[in-house]
Design a protein around this motif. Structure first.
Motif, short mmCIF file in Angstrom:
data_model
loop_
_atom_site.label_atom_id
_atom_site.label_comp_id
_atom_site.label_asym_id
_atom_site.label_seq_id
_atom_site.Cartn_x
_atom_site.Cartn_y
_atom_site.Cartn_z
N VAL A 251 -11.31 -0.54 2.97
CA VAL A 251 -10.78 -1.71 2.70
C VAL A 251 -10.24 -2.46 3.94
CG1 VAL A 251 -8.93 -2.85 1.52
CG2 VAL A 251 -9.91 -0.85 0.56
N GLN A 252 -10.97 -3.79 4.19
CA GLN A 252 -10.47 -4.46 5.31
C GLN A 252 -9.91 -5.62 4.65
OE1 GLN A 252 -14.13 -4.93 7.66
NE2 GLN A 252 -13.24 -3.39 9.19
N VAL A 253 -8.57 -5.97 5.29
CA VAL A 253 -7.93 -7.33 5.03
C VAL A 253 -7.74 -8.28 6.19
CG1 VAL A 253 -5.84 -8.10 4.19
CG2 VAL A 253 -6.54 -6.07 3.10
N SER A 254 -8.43 -9.23 6.10
CA SER A 254 -8.30 -10.03 7.39
C SER A 254 -7.71 -11.28 7.03
CB SER A 254 -9.67 -10.69 7.74
OG SER A 254 -9.79 -11.37 8.76
N VAL A 255 -6.56 -11.76 7.78
CA VAL A 255 -5.38 -12.84 7.58
C VAL A 255 -5.54 -13.35 8.75
CG1 VAL A 255 -4.90 -11.63 5.39
CG2 VAL A 255 -3.63 -10.94 7.53
N ARG A 256 -4.68 -14.66 8.57
CA ARG A 256 -4.24 -15.28 9.78
C ARG A 256 -3.11 -14.63 10.59
NH1 ARG A 256 -3.78 -21.49 8.44
NH2 ARG A 256 -3.59 -20.84 6.22
N ARG A 257 -2.16 -14.09 9.66
CA ARG A 257 -0.84 -13.78 10.35
C ARG A 257 -0.21 -12.64 9.18
NH1 ARG A 257 2.72 -18.75 9.92
NH2 ARG A 257 1.15 -19.21 8.23
N ALA A 258 0.28 -11.50 9.76
CA ALA A 258 1.04 -10.60 8.98
C ALA A 258 2.37 -10.23 9.50
CB ALA A 258 0.17 -9.33 8.96
N SER A 259 3.34 -9.63 8.59
CA SER A 259 4.31 -9.13 9.19
C SER A 259 4.82 -8.16 8.31
CB SER A 259 5.58 -10.37 9.42
OG SER A 259 5.84 -10.80 8.33
N SER A 260 5.62 -7.28 8.89
CA SER A 260 6.13 -5.91 7.94
C SER A 260 7.93 -6.07 8.25
CB SER A 260 5.61 -4.69 8.30
OG SER A 260 5.88 -4.30 9.69
N GLY A 261 8.38 -5.45 7.39
CA GLY A 261 9.93 -5.29 7.21
C GLY A 261 10.30 -4.19 6.42
N ALA A 262 11.43 -3.82 6.38
CA ALA A 262 12.05 -2.61 5.49
C ALA A 262 12.36 -3.40 3.80
CB ALA A 262 13.25 -2.05 6.16
N ASP A 263 12.88 -4.73 4.10
CA ASP A 263 13.29 -5.26 2.89
C ASP A 263 12.45 -6.21 2.10
OD1 ASP A 263 15.23 -6.36 1.16
OD2 ASP A 263 16.03 -7.65 2.36
N LEU A 264 12.13 -5.95 1.24
CA LEU A 264 11.22 -6.63 0.45
C LEU A 264 11.57 -8.29 0.11
CD1 LEU A 264 8.42 -6.75 -1.09
CD2 LEU A 264 9.54 -5.87 -3.09
N TYR B 207 0.72 -1.23 -0.03
CA TYR B 207 -0.06 0.13 -0.05
C TYR B 207 0.92 1.33 -0.06
CZ TYR B 207 0.57 0.53 5.13
OH TYR B 207 1.11 0.75 6.50
N GLU B 208 0.15 2.32 -0.56
CA GLU B 208 1.03 3.61 -0.55
C GLU B 208 0.23 4.68 0.23
OE1 GLU B 208 3.19 6.53 -3.73
OE2 GLU B 208 2.38 4.52 -4.27
N SER B 209 0.82 5.55 1.10
CA SER B 209 0.06 6.74 1.53
C SER B 209 1.38 7.67 1.40
CB SER B 209 -0.15 6.51 2.79
OG SER B 209 0.73 6.40 3.69
N GLU B 210 0.71 9.16 1.33
CA GLU B 210 1.53 10.10 1.54
C GLU B 210 2.50 10.18 2.59
OE1 GLU B 210 0.41 13.97 0.37
OE2 GLU B 210 -1.17 13.13 -1.03
N ALA B 211 1.96 9.73 3.93
CA ALA B 211 2.69 9.75 5.23
C ALA B 211 3.71 8.77 5.17
CB ALA B 211 1.49 9.72 6.14
N ASP B 212 3.39 7.53 4.77
CA ASP B 212 4.31 6.53 4.71
C ASP B 212 5.13 6.02 3.44
OD1 ASP B 212 3.50 5.91 7.46
OD2 ASP B 212 1.75 4.81 6.88
N GLY B 213 4.62 6.37 2.53
CA GLY B 213 5.31 6.36 1.29
C GLY B 213 4.56 4.64 0.78
N GLU B 214 5.59 4.03 0.15
CA GLU B 214 5.08 2.46 -0.10
C GLU B 214 5.47 1.58 0.92
OE1 GLU B 214 5.13 0.41 -4.55
OE2 GLU B 214 7.15 0.68 -3.57
N VAL B 215 4.63 0.75 1.50
CA VAL B 215 4.85 -0.04 2.39
C VAL B 215 4.43 -1.52 2.06
CG1 VAL B 215 4.09 -0.66 4.72
CG2 VAL B 215 4.08 1.75 4.15
N PHE B 216 5.38 -2.55 2.27
CA PHE B 216 5.25 -3.70 2.18
C PHE B 216 5.06 -4.58 3.34
CE2 PHE B 216 8.49 -2.14 -1.04
CZ PHE B 216 7.63 -2.29 -1.96
N VAL B 217 3.84 -5.36 3.25
CA VAL B 217 3.44 -6.36 4.43
C VAL B 217 3.26 -7.71 3.82
CG1 VAL B 217 1.64 -6.75 6.16
CG2 VAL B 217 2.06 -4.44 5.34
N ALA B 218 3.83 -8.87 4.53
CA ALA B 218 3.78 -10.01 4.30
C ALA B 218 2.53 -10.64 4.84
CB ALA B 218 4.98 -11.04 4.58
#
Length: 129
Positions: free
Chosen positions: A74-87, A50-61
């Motif tokens: 927009v609601q995303v319902s998942v079992r697990r999620a994690s974020s990180g700086a490196d794609l 996702y991309e926002s002006e505040a955060d720029g482009e963000v990647f979430v596993a």
């Protein structure tokens, strides 16, 4: 748009003013812009962007789940999620943690079904006697 990433026991992310979202389904990746029609999509383990002006482009596993878009929400319902700086490391995490676990889950389901079918067979024979 407002994006919420929901886990079974907590809210992973709640972001306002999201400009675009890209998610992965069995049929491939698809994008959401603010004026897109409402939709529902089944997600596979992969990278949600996702991309926002505040955060720029963000990647979430994310693990498998469901995405629902209604209006600007927009609601995303998942079992697990994690974020990180490196794609690249997030992609590795998806392969290592989410896809491997899904294979183990499928194996466990197959074993359970085998046990259940054996039990049903014995139960049917018992009542036939």
């Amino acid at each position: 748009m407002r994006l919420e990433v929901l886990l079974p026991f907590r809210i992973f992310a709640d972001k306002a003013d999201v400009l675009r979202i890209v998610a992965e389904t069995r049929d491939g990746s698809f994008g959401l812009l603010p004026r897109r029609r409402d939709c529902v999509a089944a997600l596979v383990p992969g990278i949600l962007t996702y991309e926002s002006e505040a955060d720029g482009e963000v990647f979430v596993a994310v693990d498998e789940g469901v995405l629902v878009k209604i209006g600007d929400r927009v609601q995303v319902s998942v079992r697990r999620a994690s974020s990180g700086a490196d794609l690249a490391s997030l992609r590795d995490a998806v392969r290592r943690d989410y896809l491997t676990l899904d294979a183990l889950t499928l194996s466990a389901r197959a074993a359970t079904e085998s046990l259940e079918s054996g039990f049903v067979g014995r139960f049917a024979r018992f009542h036939a006697e």
